[in-house]
Design an enzyme around this catalytic site. Structure first.
Site, PDB file in Angstrom:
ATOM      1  N   GLU A 174       0.132  14.364  56.575  1.00 37.04           N
ATOM      2  CA  GLU A 174       0.199  15.092  57.759  1.00 37.04           C
ATOM      3  C   GLU A 174      -1.277  15.590  58.105  1.00 37.04           C
ATOM      4  OE1 GLU A 174       2.725  18.556  56.756  1.00 37.04           O
ATOM      5  OE2 GLU A 174       4.607  17.100  56.550  1.00 37.04           O
ATOM      6  N   GLU A 302       8.746  12.415  53.135  1.00 39.09           N
ATOM      7  CA  GLU A 302       9.208  13.684  53.036  1.00 39.09           C
ATOM      8  C   GLU A 302      10.685  13.846  53.815  1.00 39.09           C
ATOM      9  OE1 GLU A 302       6.593  16.864  53.252  1.00 39.09           O
ATOM     10  OE2 GLU A 302       4.935  15.588  52.381  1.00 39.09           O
TER      11      GLU A 302
HETATM   12  O1  AHR Z   1       7.067  18.940  50.449  1.00 40.12           O
HETATM   13  C1  AHR Z   1       6.118  20.509  50.613  1.00 40.12           C
HETATM   14  C2  AHR Z   1       5.111  20.365  51.869  1.00 40.12           C
HETATM   15  O2  AHR Z   1       5.655  19.953  53.215  1.00 40.12           O
HETATM   16  C3  AHR Z   1       4.084  19.113  51.871  1.00 40.12           C
HETATM   17  O3  AHR Z   1       3.142  19.251  50.717  1.00 40.12           O
HETATM   18  C4  AHR Z   1       3.706  18.681  53.076  1.00 40.12           C
HETATM   19  O4  AHR Z   1       3.347  17.586  53.461  1.00 40.12           O
HETATM   20  C5  AHR Z   1       4.983  19.287  53.968  1.00 40.12           C
HETATM   21  O5  AHR Z   1       4.474  20.147  55.137  1.00 40.12           O
END
Ligand code: AHR
Length: 499
Positions: A174, A302
């Site tokens: 990110e 994610e």
């Molecule tokens: O999974 C929790 C967080 O969410 C992670 O660290 C990040 O990559 C995302 O914003």
């Protein structure tokens, strides 16, 4: 709405292979995911390495093929050398993502050993924040080199002779986010990602590199795919044409306290996957990437149901999942199966304690409502996606995000189907309706066939599991196939049979 729905499955019409890595996990140094989750030395529930045995068994039961580590946002200020070597010498550091003190008692060797005990592949994320390329190359060498080099010798001195052969590496996490110390423009990221990718592939051509995308349909995703999915001849010292980038990562979380918004929200991921795959194809066309180089797929590293507002103490993100969330997770998985031709890997965020289907307690392991659809998909929806079609009424109320309405369908019955290597067909039907059972014509199952049935449901949409009570689980039954099956309100049903 009053018409009898029809679900048609054609087991001989294979659409595409389902990558096993669709069922990956994610463990970040965040909240109680590592400390108190994977690693809990001194606890009678842990083994001689300090690894929680019940957690290991759950990952094995899931047949979890790959696990991402150590972040997430945590990676942006993490230095891997802090976490190797004698434990008593490892520094404690303030980390800037979740504002904790990182003790570094669990680091690279512990994680890679844990992966070997579980029987899963590691997937490491590189520090694009305070980390340097030299440091990243050192990490790759520490993990993968078999030569007489300094970092390989450091690993040997730390007790590990053989290389770990870590195949998957992410080029940051990110990096577009305002919460990152390294927040970058798309131009800066693309330039840096290309440079790092070239160096890492020169160092170890066997690795696969994952580019940091955003949610998919964004200017960032467009730019970085265009700039980085290019093709290089001779770059690796031979005549093979190759691409530096092997997969493109995207992240999406969905959630709503309104059930129908909650369970239709994963549909946005379907749109994101379709659009991102189009961007990848476009990048390949614009860069004249020859078809002999495998098409880059999406690494959805994610995904999950997460409402940061409702999770108690959002830094620990210990979500308490309900039946409604379990059905949303089932629909997420339906999307990943329907889109299997575009999915190279997916890792649910996260796997233990933090936004997770598994919660460690003092006395054992609590399986949340969302565990059950994940387990059923991961156990059975392997092999190939097969053609499956649904004809049913549609939910036509508000969605989250609102643009889903009009852009994609939201039928009452959400479906996907797969055939595994033994020829067993699995059909998943999620009835999202909160009050209505649907007697449904099921086409494609031979009448009289013996069908194993797995049903995930509960007494109410708010049904939940805690240390004391289990309100959402799987009921197993069998069915001798007839023309019609009734899918109960607010349930996920998996039908399994061998044609
Ligand atoms: O999974 C929790 C967080 O969410 C992670 O660290 C990040 O990559 C995302 O914003």
């Amino acid at each position: 709405d009053d018409e009898t729905p029809v679900v048609s499955v054609n087991p001989t019409h294979k659409i595409s292979k389902i990558e096993d890595n669709t069922y990956g996990g994610f463990t970040e140094h965040m909240g109680r995911c590592i400390y108190g989750g994977l690693y809990d030395p001194g606890n009678p529930l842990s083994d001689e390495n300090g690894f929680r045995k019940d957690v290991i068994e759950a990952f094995q039961e899931l047949k979890c093929p790959v696990v991402r580590y150590p972040g997430g946002n945590f990676i942006a200020t993490y230095h891997w050398q802090d976490g190797v070597g004698p434990r008593e010498k490892r520094p404690k550091r303030k980390e800037l993502a979740w504002h904790g003190i990182e003790t570094n008692q669990f680091g690279t060797d512990e994680f890679l050993k844990w992966c070997e005990v579980v029987g899963t592949e590691p997937y490491l994320c590189l520090n694009f924040g305070t980390g340097t390329l030299d440091e990243a190359m050192g990490w790759v060498e520490y993990c993968n080199s078999d030569s007489d080099s300094d970092y390989a010798n450091m690993r040997r001195a730390n007790g590990r002779d053989k290389p770990y052969n870590v195949k998957y590496w992410a080029l940051g996490n990110e990096c577009w986010g305002p919460w990152q110390v390294e927040q970058m423009t798309q131009e800066d990221y693309a330039k840096k990602a290309n440079q790092w990718a070239k160096a890492i592939k020169l160092l170890d051509p066997s690795v696969q590199l994952i580019l940091c995308g955003k949610e998919g349909p964004t200017a960032w995703d467009y730019h970085v795919t265009k700039e980085c999915i290019n093709y290089s001849m001779h770059i690796l010292g031979n005549n093979d044409a190759s691409c530096l980038i092997d997969m493109h990562s995207i992240h999406i979380y969905t959630a709503s306290s309104d059930h129908l918004k909650n369970v239709t929200a994963p549909r946005q991921a379907e749109r994101a996957i379709e659009i991102t795959s189009g961007l990848i194809d476009l990048a390949r066309i614009e860069n004249n990437v020859p078809p002999s180089i495998p098409r880059q797929k999406i690494c959805f590293d994610e995904w999950n149901v997460w409402d940061p507002v409702r999770a108690p103490g959002w830094l620990g993100a210990e979500e308490q999942y309900t039946l409604s969330d379990a059905l949303a997770v089932a629909n997420w998985l339906n999307v990943l199966i329907r889109q299997s031709k575009n999915i190279g890997m997916a890792t649910i965020a996260q796997s233990v304690n933090v936004i997770a289907p598994l919660m460690t307690t003092k006395t054992g392991l609590m399986k949340q409502a969302t565990w059950w659809p994940l387990l059923l998909f991961s156990k059975y929806m392997r092999g190939s996606t097969v053609a499956c079609h649904v004809q049913s009424g549609e939910y036509d109320g508000p969605t989250q995000p609102a643009w889903i309405r009009g852009a994609i369908e939201t039928p009452w019955l959400e479906v996907s189907a797969a055939v595994d290597d033994e020829g067993v067909v699995s059909l998943v039907v999620v009835n999202i309706h909160d009050t209505k059972d649907f007697g449904t014509k099921v086409e494609g199952i031979t009448p009289g066939a013996k069908v194993d049935v797995y049903t995930v449901t509960g007494a109410s949409l708010q049904s939940t599991n805690t240390e004391e009570k289990t309100e959402v689980g799987v009921q197993e039954s069998s069915w001798t196939a007839e023309a019609t099956y009734t899918f109960p309100k607010a349930s996920m049903t998996m039908l399994r049979w061998k044609p």
